[in-house]
Design an enzyme around this catalytic site. Structure first.
Site, mmCIF file in Angstrom:
data_model
loop_
_atom_site.group_PDB
_atom_site.id
_atom_site.type_symbol
_atom_site.label_atom_id
_atom_site.label_comp_id
_atom_site.label_asym_id
_atom_site.label_seq_id
_atom_site.Cartn_x
_atom_site.Cartn_y
_atom_site.Cartn_z
ATOM 1 C CG ASP A 62 -3.521 -2.202 0.262
ATOM 2 O OD1 ASP A 62 -4.535 -1.713 0.797
ATOM 3 O OD2 ASP A 62 -2.689 -1.514 -0.349
ATOM 4 C CG MET A 106 -5.790 -3.405 -8.784
ATOM 5 S SD MET A 106 -6.526 -4.915 -8.100
ATOM 6 C CE MET A 106 -6.387 -6.054 -9.484
ATOM 7 C CG HIS A 113 -0.858 5.011 0.744
ATOM 8 N ND1 HIS A 113 -2.183 4.640 0.705
ATOM 9 C CD2 HIS A 113 -0.748 5.964 1.690
ATOM 10 C CE1 HIS A 113 -2.845 5.359 1.588
ATOM 11 N NE2 HIS A 113 -2.006 6.166 2.199
ATOM 12 C CG ASP A 164 -0.396 -0.123 2.665
ATOM 13 O OD1 ASP A 164 0.575 0.174 3.408
ATOM 14 O OD2 ASP A 164 -1.014 0.723 2.014
#
Length: 193
Positions: free
Chosen positions: A13, A26, A160, A165
């Site tokens: 994730d 990212m 999140h 996750d």
């Protein structure tokens, strides 16, 4: 008959500053072995651009300013992630597993190519949403994690945080695969009668 090459499923994730790699960053990456979720990797990365979508940062709770100070250099992060993948995969083929895998894979793919020159997952990813659609025979709308959780009853929840996750997604993957195996057993028994 040749023996099938072993595959190792890695749940991944990411949290990002926006919808597409390159223009957006990212910001965090979490991964675990799907079948051994205690084996994990995680990092927070320095942003590669100043662009962001406010909702993306709000959802993750991450700050570009803070990550510029405390985040790992993306090159170092991707080299470390590649080392982790090589260690846990050993001689097996690593398989990228994600919940809405096209999104997460696009960032991981971009970062691997930009900062290391190659993606150890190649050009493929296993999407848990699509797997669930096939196993459950449901509509695409029913592949939301909340709908899946109603049926599968996972212990974990998404929040999140990329690592949390990834662990949650790994549990969903295992539960869907168990359901798939159970359906095959029932089908075999039915066909044997």
């Amino acid at each position: 008959m040749s023996q099938a090459h072993q595959e190792i499923f890695i749940s991944i994730d990411v949290e990002t500053s926006g919808p597409i790699p390159g223009n957006y960053s990212m910001l965090s990456l979490g991964a675990c072995l799907a079948l051994e979720p205690e084996e994990t990797f995680s990092c927070r990365l320095k942003p590669i651009s100043d662009s962001f979508v406010p909702e993306a940062l709000e959802v993750s709770g991450l700050s570009l300013e803070q990550l510029r100070q405390t985040g790992t250099d993306p090159s170092e992060a991707m080299i470390d992630f590649n080392r982790w993948i090589n260690r846990v995969a050993a001689d097996a083929t690593p398989v990228f597993v994600g919940f809405n895998a096209p999104f997460d894979w696009s960032f991981v793919n971009y970062y691997f190519h930009r900062f290391t020159g190659a993606n150890p997952f190649g050009f493929t990813a296993l999407d848990i949403k699509a797997l669930w659609m096939g196993v459950a025979g449901c509509t695409w709308a029913d592949t939301r994690s909340s709908r899946m959780a109603e049926k599968l009853r996972p212990v974990h929840q998404g929040d999140h945080d990329a690592l949390n996750d990834a662990i949650y997604q790994a549990e969903l993957f295992r539960l869907v695969m168990d359901m798939r195996v159970a359906a095959r057993v029932i089908q075999s028994r039915t066909e044997a009668k």
